[in-house]
Each structure stands twice: as C-alpha cells, then as structure tokens.
Design a protein around this motif. Structure first.
Motif, PDB file in Angstrom:
ATOM      1  N   ALA A 145      -3.359   3.886  -2.332  1.00 52.16           N
ATOM      2  CA  ALA A 145      -3.153   5.062  -1.480  1.00 52.16           C
ATOM      3  C   ALA A 145      -4.170   5.090  -0.340  1.00 52.16           C
ATOM      4  O   ALA A 145      -3.880   5.600   0.742  1.00 52.16           O
ATOM      5  CB  ALA A 145      -3.262   6.330  -2.312  1.00 52.16           C
ATOM      6  N   GLU A 153      -2.817   3.036   7.249  1.00 49.63           N
ATOM      7  CA  GLU A 153      -1.447   3.461   7.563  1.00 49.63           C
ATOM      8  C   GLU A 153      -0.551   2.262   7.862  1.00 49.63           C
ATOM      9  O   GLU A 153       0.619   2.245   7.492  1.00 49.63           O
ATOM     10  CB  GLU A 153      -1.495   4.425   8.770  1.00 49.63           C
ATOM     11  N   HIS A 197       1.004   0.945   4.664  1.00 43.34           N
ATOM     12  CA  HIS A 197       2.080   1.795   4.140  1.00 43.34           C
ATOM     13  C   HIS A 197       3.338   1.690   5.018  1.00 43.34           C
ATOM     14  O   HIS A 197       4.456   1.668   4.508  1.00 43.34           O
ATOM     15  CB  HIS A 197       1.605   3.249   4.036  1.00 43.34           C
ATOM     16  N   ARG A 198       3.132   1.587   6.324  1.00 40.51           N
ATOM     17  CA  ARG A 198       4.261   1.453   7.244  1.00 40.51           C
ATOM     18  C   ARG A 198       5.019   0.149   6.955  1.00 40.51           C
ATOM     19  O   ARG A 198       6.254   0.143   6.856  1.00 40.51           O
ATOM     20  CB  ARG A 198       3.749   1.471   8.685  1.00 40.51           C
ATOM     21  N   ALA A 242       4.948  -1.563   4.164  1.00 38.83           N
ATOM     22  CA  ALA A 242       5.536  -1.452   2.817  1.00 38.83           C
ATOM     23  C   ALA A 242       6.843  -0.665   2.879  1.00 38.83           C
ATOM     24  O   ALA A 242       7.853  -1.058   2.269  1.00 38.83           O
ATOM     25  CB  ALA A 242       4.550  -0.782   1.866  1.00 38.83           C
ATOM     26  N   ILE A 243       6.852   0.440   3.617  1.00 36.74           N
ATOM     27  CA  ILE A 243       8.073   1.247   3.740  1.00 36.74           C
ATOM     28  C   ILE A 243       9.187   0.422   4.381  1.00 36.74           C
ATOM     29  O   ILE A 243      10.344   0.459   3.941  1.00 36.74           O
ATOM     30  CB  ILE A 243       7.797   2.543   4.547  1.00 36.74           C
ATOM     31  N   CYS A 253       9.558  10.225   1.023  1.00 34.83           N
ATOM     32  CA  CYS A 253       8.261   9.609   0.772  1.00 34.83           C
ATOM     33  C   CYS A 253       7.234  10.728   0.621  1.00 34.83           C
ATOM     34  O   CYS A 253       7.578  11.906   0.777  1.00 34.83           O
ATOM     35  CB  CYS A 253       7.872   8.663   1.914  1.00 34.83           C
ATOM     36  N   ASP A 273       2.942   9.636   4.286  1.00 35.02           N
ATOM     37  CA  ASP A 273       3.719   8.558   4.893  1.00 35.02           C
ATOM     38  C   ASP A 273       4.921   9.022   5.713  1.00 35.02           C
ATOM     39  O   ASP A 273       5.717   8.196   6.175  1.00 35.02           O
ATOM     40  CB  ASP A 273       4.196   7.591   3.798  1.00 35.02           C
ATOM     41  N   GLY A 281       3.061   6.765  -3.230  1.00 26.96           N
ATOM     42  CA  GLY A 281       3.401   5.964  -2.061  1.00 26.96           C
ATOM     43  C   GLY A 281       4.725   5.296  -2.314  1.00 26.96           C
ATOM     44  O   GLY A 281       5.313   5.405  -3.392  1.00 26.96           O
ATOM     45  N   SER A 316       8.936   3.677  -5.598  1.00 21.28           N
ATOM     46  CA  SER A 316       7.591   4.253  -5.452  1.00 21.28           C
ATOM     47  C   SER A 316       6.558   3.238  -5.958  1.00 21.28           C
ATOM     48  O   SER A 316       6.868   2.361  -6.765  1.00 21.28           O
ATOM     49  CB  SER A 316       7.470   5.555  -6.250  1.00 21.28           C
ATOM     50  N   TYR A 317       5.343   3.369  -5.444  1.00 23.35           N
ATOM     51  CA  TYR A 317       4.277   2.452  -5.858  1.00 23.35           C
ATOM     52  C   TYR A 317       4.064   2.514  -7.366  1.00 23.35           C
ATOM     53  O   TYR A 317       3.835   1.498  -8.013  1.00 23.35           O
ATOM     54  CB  TYR A 317       2.961   2.788  -5.146  1.00 23.35           C
TER      55      TYR A 317
END
Length: 192
Positions: A94, A98, A101-102, A104-105, A123, A127, A154, A170-171
């Motif tokens: 977490a 950013e 995470h971007r 990963a999304i 999300c 995020d 996440g 989800s993570y």
C-alpha cells in the motif's frame, strides 16, 4: 520300682513329649513365618514394580502433555509472526508509489477485460485518481466506468453489466493465493 519312680518316669516322658511337641510347633511356626515372609516379599516386590510402572506411565503422560503444550505455543507464536508478516506485506504494498498502483490497475484491468468486457471498476479511495486516469487514457477500457471506492488494500474489483459476474483482483486476494501456496516453504525457511 516305687511309685515315685513311676511318677518320675511319667513326668520325664511328659516332658520329653512336650519338648518334642514344642520343637515341632516351633518348626511349623518357623515354616509358616518363612512362607508368610516370602509371600509378603513377593507382594511388596509386585507392588513396587506396579508402583514404578504407574509412576513411569504418569510421568510419560505428563511429559507428553507438556510437549504438546509447548508445541501448541510454538505454533501459535509462529502463526502470529506469519500473520504479522502478512499484514506488513500488505502495508508495504500500500505504501508503494502511485505509479506502481497505476500500473497494477492497468494490468489487472487488462486481465479482467478477458472475462468481463464492460462493467464497473471499483478500487480503494487512494487509487481512484489512478483508476480514472487508466480508464480515460486507454481506449481498450472504454467499456468500463469507475464505481464508488471500496474498502480494499489495493487492486480492483470488477463487476460486469447487470452484476452477473464479479472478479476480485484485490491485492489481498492475490497475496492470499501466494501466501497459501508458499506458506509451507516460508514456514520451513523461517522456523526450520
């Protein structure tokens, strides 16, 4: 022979007979006492053996119970440490920037698109901006719209149109899968 001699002879025979009876009685008493002592010794020995056997059995049970308690405490401690490690991994993920995470999304959405071509993407609040940007910048995701933030560490949750199909990317879900498959190896490495 006079009367006194006859009486003396009878007395002497009586004494002799009484001494013989006393001697036989003493031998009988000695034999009975020896047999009783032998029997008492055997009973005492058997009782001591049984007592030692029971003491060893009780000691063995107590040692086994103590070993089981120690093993249970050790396993509980190991589980607590592994749980701490699990939560630390989620926290560390977490805390990634950013950009992570971007990306990963984007990858998770591309994977979800294989099963759900159109739908709603949710999300966590952190995020939302990254998810919005990924959907807006990539025409292949034009069939998706952003849903309300959800309480996940996440990753994304994708829901198909009509809410017939849902995918949990989800993570925590991914980490749980990795955790389950690698838990034995991790435990062996950590706790030998």
């Amino acid at each position: 022979m006079g009367l006194e001699a006859v009486v003396e002879e009878i007395r002497e025979k009586g004494r002799s007979e009484a001494e013989k009876i006393r001697l036989e009685s003493k031998q009988d008493v000695d034999a009975i006492l020896a047999a009783a002592n032998k029997k008492a010794g055997e009973i005492k020995l058997a009782a001591e053996e049984e007592s030692a056997k029971q003491a060893a059995h009780i000691l063995s049970q107590e040692v086994s119970a103590a070993n089981l308690l120690v093993k249970r405490e050790l396993l509980n401690t190991q589980k607590a440490l592994l749980d701490q490690a699990y939560e630390a991994v989620l926290k560390d993920i977490a805390a990634l920037p950013e950009s992570f995470h971007r990306e990963a999304i984007k990858k998770l959405l591309a994977e979800a698109k294989k099963e759900i071509p159109k739908g709603k993407v949710s999300c966590n609040a952190r995020d939302v901006a990254a998810a919005k940007a990924v959907i807006a910048e990539n025409p292949e995701f034009s069939g998706f719209k952003l849903g309300e933030p959800v309480n996940i560490d996440g990753g994304i949750l994708v829901e198909g149109e009509g809410a017939e199909l849902q995918i949990d990317y989800s993570y925590r879900t991914f980490l749980s899968g990795v955790w389950e498959s690698g838990l034995k190896d991790a435990s062996d490495i950590l706790f030998g």
